[in-house]
Design a protein around this motif. Sequence first.
Motif, short mmCIF file in Angstrom:
data_model
loop_
_atom_site.label_atom_id
_atom_site.label_comp_id
_atom_site.label_asym_id
_atom_site.label_seq_id
_atom_site.Cartn_x
_atom_site.Cartn_y
_atom_site.Cartn_z
N ARG A 99 -5.86 -2.12 -2.41
CA ARG A 99 -7.19 -1.50 -2.48
C ARG A 99 -7.28 -0.44 -3.58
NH1 ARG A 99 -6.12 -3.63 2.23
NH2 ARG A 99 -4.56 -2.06 2.70
N GLY A 100 -6.41 -0.54 -4.57
CA GLY A 100 -6.52 0.31 -5.76
C GLY A 100 -5.83 1.66 -5.70
N VAL A 101 -5.23 2.00 -4.54
CA VAL A 101 -4.48 3.24 -4.42
C VAL A 101 -3.24 2.97 -3.57
CG1 VAL A 101 -6.44 4.84 -4.65
CG2 VAL A 101 -5.79 4.02 -2.38
N VAL A 102 -2.21 3.81 -3.74
CA VAL A 102 -1.02 3.75 -2.89
C VAL A 102 -0.83 5.09 -2.20
CG1 VAL A 102 0.25 1.95 -4.14
CG2 VAL A 102 0.51 4.34 -4.83
N TRP A 103 -0.27 5.01 -1.01
CA TRP A 103 0.09 6.19 -0.23
C TRP A 103 1.36 6.78 -0.85
CZ3 TRP A 103 -2.23 7.44 4.70
CH2 TRP A 103 -3.17 6.51 5.14
N ARG A 104 1.35 8.07 -1.15
CA ARG A 104 2.53 8.75 -1.69
C ARG A 104 3.19 9.64 -0.63
NH1 ARG A 104 2.91 7.40 -7.27
NH2 ARG A 104 4.91 8.38 -6.92
N HIS A 105 2.35 10.32 0.15
CA HIS A 105 2.85 11.26 1.15
C HIS A 105 1.85 11.33 2.30
CE1 HIS A 105 5.18 14.77 2.52
NE2 HIS A 105 4.02 15.24 2.94
N ALA A 143 0.81 -1.22 0.00
CA ALA A 143 0.00 0.00 0.00
C ALA A 143 0.84 1.27 0.00
CB ALA A 143 -0.94 0.01 1.20
N LEU A 144 2.15 1.14 0.26
CA LEU A 144 3.05 2.30 0.30
C LEU A 144 3.86 2.37 -0.99
CD1 LEU A 144 4.40 1.90 3.96
CD2 LEU A 144 2.40 3.20 3.18
N ALA A 145 3.75 3.48 -1.69
CA ALA A 145 4.49 3.66 -2.94
C ALA A 145 5.99 3.63 -2.67
CB ALA A 145 4.10 5.00 -3.59
N PRO A 146 6.80 3.26 -3.67
CA PRO A 146 8.25 3.22 -3.48
C PRO A 146 8.83 4.56 -3.02
CG PRO A 146 7.67 2.11 -5.51
CD PRO A 146 6.41 2.75 -4.99
N ASP A 147 8.21 5.67 -3.43
CA ASP A 147 8.72 7.00 -3.04
C ASP A 147 7.93 7.60 -1.88
OD1 ASP A 147 6.38 7.45 -4.45
OD2 ASP A 147 7.19 9.06 -5.68
N PHE A 148 7.21 6.78 -1.13
CA PHE A 148 6.40 7.24 0.01
C PHE A 148 7.27 8.00 1.01
CE2 PHE A 148 4.95 6.42 4.39
CZ PHE A 148 3.73 7.08 4.35
N ARG A 149 6.71 9.09 1.53
CA ARG A 149 7.35 9.88 2.59
C ARG A 149 6.30 10.20 3.65
NH1 ARG A 149 11.49 14.07 1.72
NH2 ARG A 149 9.92 15.42 2.57
N MET A 150 6.76 10.24 4.88
CA MET A 150 5.87 10.57 6.00
C MET A 150 6.50 11.65 6.85
SD MET A 150 4.66 8.06 9.06
CE MET A 150 3.89 8.74 10.51
N VAL A 151 5.68 12.65 7.19
CA VAL A 151 6.09 13.68 8.14
C VAL A 151 5.30 13.41 9.41
CG1 VAL A 151 6.30 16.14 8.63
CG2 VAL A 151 6.46 15.32 6.26
N ALA A 152 5.99 12.97 10.45
CA ALA A 152 5.36 12.63 11.73
C ALA A 152 4.92 13.91 12.45
CB ALA A 152 6.34 11.84 12.59
N PRO A 153 4.06 13.77 13.46
CA PRO A 153 3.60 14.96 14.18
C PRO A 153 4.72 15.79 14.80
CG PRO A 153 2.26 13.07 14.78
CD PRO A 153 3.40 12.56 13.93
N ALA A 203 -3.15 13.00 3.46
CA ALA A 203 -2.46 11.92 2.76
C ALA A 203 -2.71 12.06 1.26
CB ALA A 203 -2.94 10.57 3.25
N LEU A 204 -1.63 11.95 0.51
CA LEU A 204 -1.71 11.99 -0.95
C LEU A 204 -1.68 10.55 -1.46
CD1 LEU A 204 -1.69 13.58 -3.62
CD2 LEU A 204 0.83 13.52 -3.49
N PHE A 205 -2.67 10.20 -2.28
CA PHE A 205 -2.78 8.87 -2.87
C PHE A 205 -2.78 8.99 -4.38
CE2 PHE A 205 -5.01 8.70 1.15
CZ PHE A 205 -4.58 7.52 1.72
N THR A 206 -2.30 7.94 -5.04
CA THR A 206 -2.48 7.83 -6.49
C THR A 206 -3.05 6.45 -6.78
OG1 THR A 206 -0.17 7.13 -6.78
CG2 THR A 206 -0.66 9.46 -7.18
N ALA A 207 -3.83 6.40 -7.85
CA ALA A 207 -4.42 5.13 -8.27
C ALA A 207 -3.31 4.17 -8.67
CB ALA A 207 -5.38 5.37 -9.43
#
Length: 148
Positions: free
Chosen positions: A124-130, A41-51, A114-118
């Motif tokens: 579930r048809g989308v990946v998390w990008r950011h 579910a996480l794109a290869p270039d996924f990034r997360m900014v924690a609180p 959260a930014l998703f792309t198809a």
Amino acid sequence: MSDPPPLAELARREVLALHEFFMAWFRPGAPAADFGQCEAALAPDFRMVAPDGIVSDRAAVVQRLRQARNSQPADFAIIISAVEPLWQQGDAILLAYVEEQYRSGSTTRRRSTALFTADAAAPRGVVWRHLQETWMPVASRVSGSIRP
């Protein structure tokens, strides 16, 4: 054959499903969860900014998640609310939601975007990008109800 759900609905389902996975993954004694679904579910270039402002790439997030197996108490729970699409163009959508976590009598809240792309290959048809998370005040109890 019916039309596929709109992108906003796919993203909403993804948010709910991933947080259901987190509850199963983090609670002790919970049935084994399929970590491969989380990774997919996480794109290869996924990034997360924690609180707290720390930025992590996909590899760091995956490593932390793997290490956190069974790390929470049995009463650990996550509630997702206020899910709303903020922007959509083509196969990309920005979604906002509020996440409340409960553990051992304490509560934390965060507002997330959260930014998703198809992605047809995603569970579930989308990946998390950011993902950007921001701490929120914890709700207080007023007259037996919970209010922000």
